[in-house]
Each structure stands twice: as structure tokens, then as C-alpha cells.
Design a protein around this motif. Structure first.
Motif, short mmCIF file in Angstrom:
data_model
loop_
_atom_site.label_atom_id
_atom_site.label_comp_id
_atom_site.label_asym_id
_atom_site.label_seq_id
_atom_site.Cartn_x
_atom_site.Cartn_y
_atom_site.Cartn_z
N VAL A 17 0.76 -1.49 -0.21
CA VAL A 17 0.02 0.07 0.05
C VAL A 17 1.14 1.00 0.31
CG1 VAL A 17 -0.09 0.44 2.38
CG2 VAL A 17 -1.85 0.92 0.90
N GLU A 18 0.57 1.98 -1.08
CA GLU A 18 1.06 3.66 -0.77
C GLU A 18 0.95 4.07 0.38
OE1 GLU A 18 0.66 6.08 -3.90
OE2 GLU A 18 0.11 3.61 -5.82
N ALA A 19 2.18 5.07 1.19
CA ALA A 19 1.92 5.56 2.03
C ALA A 19 1.03 7.21 2.28
CB ALA A 19 3.05 6.51 2.63
N ALA A 20 0.19 7.25 0.89
CA ALA A 20 -0.58 8.53 0.86
C ALA A 20 -2.09 8.35 0.40
CB ALA A 20 -0.49 9.41 -0.53
N LYS A 21 -2.03 6.35 0.56
CA LYS A 21 -3.21 5.92 0.86
C LYS A 21 -3.28 5.21 1.96
CE LYS A 21 -3.14 4.36 -3.87
NZ LYS A 21 -4.07 3.51 -4.99
N ILE A 22 -2.19 5.29 3.10
CA ILE A 22 -2.85 5.48 4.94
C ILE A 22 -3.45 6.33 5.64
CG2 ILE A 22 -1.54 4.16 6.13
CD1 ILE A 22 -0.24 2.87 4.77
N ARG A 23 -4.35 5.78 6.05
CA ARG A 23 -4.29 7.22 7.27
C ARG A 23 -5.19 6.14 8.78
NH1 ARG A 23 -4.59 9.00 3.05
NH2 ARG A 23 -5.60 10.82 2.61
N LYS A 24 -4.54 6.93 9.78
CA LYS A 24 -4.50 6.68 10.77
C LYS A 24 -5.85 6.67 11.92
CE LYS A 24 0.48 6.58 11.50
NZ LYS A 24 1.59 7.35 12.41
N ALA A 25 -6.75 6.29 12.80
CA ALA A 25 -7.31 6.84 13.39
C ALA A 25 -7.43 6.73 15.25
CB ALA A 25 -8.91 6.15 12.42
N GLU A 26 -8.06 7.38 15.73
CA GLU A 26 -7.71 6.14 16.93
C GLU A 26 -9.86 6.17 17.42
OE1 GLU A 26 -6.10 6.98 19.32
OE2 GLU A 26 -4.09 7.13 17.44
N ASP A 27 -10.73 6.08 16.68
CA ASP A 27 -11.87 4.73 16.55
C ASP A 27 -12.17 4.92 16.04
OD1 ASP A 27 -12.91 7.06 16.34
OD2 ASP A 27 -13.09 8.27 18.32
N LEU A 28 -13.84 3.77 16.20
CA LEU A 28 -14.41 3.73 14.34
C LEU A 28 -14.98 5.03 14.03
CD1 LEU A 28 -15.58 0.61 15.72
CD2 LEU A 28 -14.73 0.90 13.90
N ASP A 29 -15.21 5.75 14.16
CA ASP A 29 -16.03 6.77 13.96
C ASP A 29 -14.84 7.47 12.95
OD1 ASP A 29 -18.86 7.62 14.88
OD2 ASP A 29 -17.90 6.99 16.96
N ALA A 30 -14.03 7.76 13.20
CA ALA A 30 -12.90 8.29 12.64
C ALA A 30 -12.61 7.64 11.64
CB ALA A 30 -11.66 8.70 13.57
N ALA A 31 -12.67 6.56 12.07
CA ALA A 31 -12.03 5.62 11.43
C ALA A 31 -12.82 5.56 9.39
CB ALA A 31 -11.79 3.86 10.99
N ILE A 32 -14.14 5.41 10.05
CA ILE A 32 -15.43 5.69 8.77
C ILE A 32 -14.81 6.57 8.00
CG2 ILE A 32 -17.81 5.88 8.50
CD1 ILE A 32 -18.17 3.49 10.75
N ALA A 33 -14.83 8.03 9.22
CA ALA A 33 -14.71 9.14 7.38
C ALA A 33 -13.59 8.65 6.91
CB ALA A 33 -14.21 10.10 9.07
N ALA A 34 -12.43 8.22 7.67
CA ALA A 34 -10.86 8.67 6.32
C ALA A 34 -11.81 7.27 5.62
CB ALA A 34 -10.01 7.80 7.83
N ALA A 35 -11.67 6.47 6.39
CA ALA A 35 -12.37 5.49 5.10
C ALA A 35 -13.55 5.90 3.95
CB ALA A 35 -13.25 4.10 5.34
N VAL A 36 -14.10 6.44 4.20
CA VAL A 36 -15.12 7.41 3.03
C VAL A 36 -14.33 8.09 2.35
CG1 VAL A 36 -17.26 8.90 2.64
CG2 VAL A 36 -17.13 7.60 4.44
N GLN A 37 -13.13 8.96 3.06
CA GLN A 37 -12.35 9.64 2.32
C GLN A 37 -11.50 9.30 0.82
OE1 GLN A 37 -10.25 12.17 5.05
NE2 GLN A 37 -11.88 13.67 5.28
N LEU A 38 -11.35 8.09 1.56
CA LEU A 38 -10.08 7.40 0.88
C LEU A 38 -10.54 6.46 -0.52
CD1 LEU A 38 -7.85 5.58 3.22
CD2 LEU A 38 -7.16 6.89 1.56
N SER A 39 -12.38 5.73 -0.37
CA SER A 39 -13.16 5.33 -1.22
C SER A 39 -13.44 6.38 -1.89
CB SER A 39 -14.46 4.13 -0.24
OG SER A 39 -14.97 5.91 0.57
N ARG A 40 -14.03 5.37 -2.99
CA ARG A 40 -14.75 5.79 -4.66
C ARG A 40 -15.98 5.84 -4.59
NH1 ARG A 40 -10.47 5.46 -8.68
NH2 ARG A 40 -8.64 6.87 -8.14
N ALA A 41 -16.98 5.89 -5.25
CA ALA A 41 -18.49 5.06 -5.29
C ALA A 41 -18.78 3.66 -6.08
CB ALA A 41 -19.56 6.06 -6.02
N GLY A 42 -19.01 2.98 -5.11
CA GLY A 42 -18.87 1.63 -5.63
C GLY A 42 -17.76 0.17 -4.46
N ASP A 43 -17.20 1.18 -3.86
CA ASP A 43 -16.06 0.49 -3.87
C ASP A 43 -16.67 -0.48 -2.07
OD1 ASP A 43 -13.79 1.55 -5.17
OD2 ASP A 43 -13.28 2.44 -3.10
N THR A 44 -16.00 -0.94 -1.61
CA THR A 44 -15.72 -2.17 -0.56
C THR A 44 -15.48 -1.54 0.64
OG1 THR A 44 -16.70 -4.08 -1.48
CG2 THR A 44 -16.08 -4.33 0.76
#
Length: 443
Positions: A380-407
Motif C-alpha cells: 500500500v502507498e503511504a499516501a493511501k494510509i490513514r490513522k484513526a483513534e476510534d471507529l467514527d474517525a476510521a469510517i470518516a477516513a475510509a470514506v475519504q479514501l474510497s470511491r463510489a462502488g468500493d467496499t
């Protein structure tokens, strides 16, 4: 050990989780004891329970018998000393096997897939009007089923339960074998030895193994009565199809289970059901109706143009790899991280080298270490890695990294402790965090 053998004894129940509570209730109601106490190293005891909350120590010598709850390691220093002095240590599930020797018990274990395989087997057998109890590491403790009128028991057995279990099983299934719970067992060899105790409890009765697992196949090569299922001429998976020998039976899309590995589990469950004399066609119908268990590749939502998958049960990198394999063909943002313990992320890295992640979100406590390992391997590329302290922050980060149709896949690859009570609590909080995000995004 039968209940009558406790008569007049001073008994300590170590640990007060599900099995400890079950053992305490049973002994309180049915055993003629001199004394019964519960001893926990943490937490609190109900007012009606006599006992203590403190570290286990030489005070165990005051008891004639100690009941070890599964969460208490068999080689705990206090238990080693108690054993050296001749103390009797009893596994609560051993009482069930001693009290009900006439009742056929099918033991199911494995490093992954044991809950699904055990549940699936019980589902298949019930479709044939069998009266079946599903118990052990899933559902109710075995001791809670002591008076069952069922004709058969399917018992999921964890390594913690198998470590000192005594009794006899009618049939056994081992799904997979790879390193797990090394912090509890101390070494890969010790962990494998405990899992393989299932074969000893069979005493020559059939053992069904996943023949596609080379480690498991080698480890059980000397076991009498071994059946290499998931390979022809038995039930087996060929790509996305379930076969009997060379004859196709159904495809993965015919099932409500996600992932090829669940076809492996289905092959083992069908093997056991047919070995018990059940006819094939009703079993296949029942297989099609089986619902995936919670927190095991569970589709939480398809809202927000994304597919949200809860695989909180994944407590090792091997389980995370299976989750990624199930999502092949769909870009994935992966959420990982949990209790920091020895683990090998190389298989996940190798998979991601060939099928790059859309993004990686890492959670405490070992998330940083996982990110470094996958980045160093070129997974995985460094630019595609995010750190999160909890699940709410993790979901927000995942949405930013993802695109429509992604899992967006929660498959932590690590235990839930100490930030969550168990993997179920982690999965529930993931669901709730998804709902909060969806509520905000549609407000």
C-alpha cells in the motif's frame, strides 16, 4: 469428572465469564459441597456470589478442586503450582461429557471457520428434523445444556477449551490450522498441539479435516479415522463451485454466505451430516437458506454508494486475508488494528501486492506496526494510509479514501482487547458508527 465426585469438596471457580457463571450455577444447585467460591483476577462479583477479586496465588491450595474457566491459561503459575501439589483442575465442559456419555457430541474447532461450520452443521441437521443443541464456544455453555433432550450436540471448541478437556466425542471437524493466540499458548507448537487434542478426544472415531490446508493435513497425517474432506472424492470446493467428487452441486452465488472459504466450511459440514446418515438433497436445500453469522463478513449496509462489511471476528492476519479474498474484484478500503501481539502480515502483504488496496485505515493499538509492514512490502502507498483513534474517525477516513462502488471492510486482524470487551462489541460499535455517518450524510 461427575457431579457426585464433588461431594464434600471445597471448590473454586476461576473466572466468572459465561462458562464460569454456568459452572457456578450448576454446582450451587446440584453439588453437595463443603464450600463454593469464585475467584477472579479482575472485574467484580455479584453480591450473591461468594469469592474474591485478586490475582491467583498459593491460596488455591485451600481448595480440593479448581474449575478453570477457558480464559484462564492452563499454565498460569498458580495453576502449575497447584497441579504440582496434587490439586485437581477441572474443565467445566468435561463435566458435561462425563454426565452425558450417551449423548453424541460433534466437536468442531479450527483457527478460522469453526463458528460458521458448527452453526452450519447444526442448521443442516435440524433441517432433517433432528433435535440438535449448538453449544460450547458459540451459543450457550455446554453445562447449560446438561438436561437437554436433544438427540445430538454440536460443540464449537476453542483452543482455550480444548487445552485440558476430558471425555469422548462422536465425530470431529478441524477447519484450518495456522498460528493464533500465541500470547496465550506461548508458541505455535503449543497452540497446534492443543487444537489437535480434538483427535485424542475422538479415540478413533472419524476426524474430518479440510484437506486443502497443507499444515492441517500434515499435522493430522497419523490420526486414525481421518477423512480429507474438501478434496475429491469427498465434498470439495473448485473455484466458486461446491462439488461432490467431480459432480457440481451448487455455486457460491447460490448461498447467503460470502467468500470462497465458506464453501470450504460448507464442504466440511456436508461431509459430517452425510457421515451421520442424512440424505444429500434436503441438506443442499438447507445450505441455501443458511444465513451468515454476525460479525463474520456481514454486509452492514450498501448505502452511500459503498458496501460496508463487518468482519470483526477476524483476530489474525490469516482471517483478514480470507476476508480480502472474498472481496476480490471490488476495490477495498481496509480497516485493521487491535491488540498488539505477535503476528505475521506477510500473507496479507503478498495478496495486496497483486491486488492493491484502495486505502488502509489503521486503529490502535498495533495499527501503526501493521501500516509499516504493509508499506515496507509495497502492499500500500503511504499516501493511501490513514490513522484513526476510534471507529467514527476510521469510517470518516475510509470514506475519504474510497470511491463510489468500493467496499469498506473492517477486518482487524487482531483481538479486540483492551479497547472493546470482545469482537462482538467491536462489531456492534462499527455498525453504530456506520449508521451515525449515514445519518449525517443524508441529513
Amino acid at each position: 469428572m461427575r457431579l457426585e465426585q464433588f461431594r464434600g469438596d471445597r471448590v473454586a471457580v476461576l473466572g466468572f465469564g459465561r462458562e464460569g457463571q454456568s459452572a457456578w450455577r450448576l454446582l450451587k444447585q446440584r453439588a453437595d459441597l463443603q464450600a463454593l467460591e469464585v475467584w477472579c483476577e479482575s472485574g467484580a462479583l455479584p453480591t450473591e456470589v461468594s469469592g474474591r477479586v485478586a490475582e491467583f496465588d498459593q491460596g488455591l491450595a485451600a481448595y480440593d478442586v479448581v474449575l478453570r474457566s477457558p480464559g484462564v491459561p492452563v499454565d498460569h503459575p498458580a495453576l502449575r503450582e497447584y497441579r504440582r501439589q496434587g490439586g485437581r483442575i477441572v474443565n467445566p465442559s468435561s463435566i458435561f461429557l462425563s454426565e452425558r456419555p450417551e449423548l453424541p457430541v460433534i466437536g468442531v474447532t479450527g483457527s478460522k471457520g469453526k463458528s460458521t461450520t458448527a452453526s452450519l452443521l447444526a442448521h443442516l441437521l435440524r433441517a432433517e428434523s433432528d433435535s440438535v443443541v449448538l453449544a460450547g464456544n458459540i451459543g450457550l455453555p455446554l453445562l447449560d445444556q446438561l438436561d437437554t433432550t436433544a438427540s445430538l450436540v454440536v460443540a464449537e471448541l476453542s483452543s482455550y477449551q480444548l487445552a485440558d478437556l476430558e471425555g469422548r466425542l462422536r465425530l470431529g471437524i478441524i477447519t484450518r490450522l495456522f498460528p493464533e493466540h500465541l500470547d496465550w499458548h506461548g508458541s505455535v507448537e503449543a497452540y497446534y498441539a492443543v487444537k489437535l487434542r480434538l483427535a485424542e478426544l475422538l479415540d478413533g472415531q472419524p476426524l474430518i479435516i479440510n484437506g486443502r490446508d497443507p499444515v492441517l493435513k500434515l499435522a493430522t497425517s497419523a490420526v486414525p479415522g481421518r477423512i480429507e474432506s474438501n478434496r475429491a472424492p469427498f465434498f470439495n470446493r473448485r473455484e466458486d463451485e461446491l462439488m461432490l467428487d467431480q459432480a457440481p452441486l451448487l455455486r457460491s452465488r447460490d448461498l447467503r454466505l460470502v467468500g470462497r472459504h465458506n464453501l470450504d466450511n460448507a464442504a466440511l459440514a456436508l461431509e459430517a451430516a452425510c457421515l451421520l446418515g442424512r440424505p444429500l438433497m434436503p441438506l443442499l436445500d438447507a445450505l441455501r437458506s443458511f444465513q451468515a453469522l454476525e460479525h463474520r463478513l456481514e454486509t452492514v449496509s450498501t448505502a452511500g454508494e459503498r458496501r460496508w462489511i463487518n468482519d470483526s471476528i477476524a483476530t489474525s492476519p490469516h482471517a483478514t486475508l480470507a476476508a480480502l479474498e472474498s472481496a476480490e474484484g471490488h476495490p477495498v478500503v481496509l480497516l485493521v488494528g487491535g491488540q498488539d501481539r505477535p503476528s505475521d502480515w506477510a500473507p496479507v502483504a503478498q495478496w495486496c501486492q497483486r491486488r492493491p488496496l484502495r486505502g488502509l485505515v489503521v486503529l490502535p493499538d498495533n495499527g501503526d506496526r501493521v501500516a509499516r509492514a504493509l508499506e515496507a512490502a509495497g502492499a500500500v502507498e503511504a499516501a493511501k494510509i490513514r490513522k484513526a483513534e476510534d471507529l467514527d474517525a476510521a469510517i470518516a477516513a475510509a470514506v475519504q479514501l474510497s470511491r463510489a462502488g468500493d467496499t469498506i471492510l473492517l477486518s482487524p486482524g487482531a483481538p479486540s482487547f483492551p479497547r472493546f470487551r470482545n469482537f462482538e462489541a467491536r462489531g456492534l460499535q462499527f455498525r453504530e458508527a456506520i449508521q451515525r455517518y449515514l445519518d449525517r450524510s443524508t441529513a
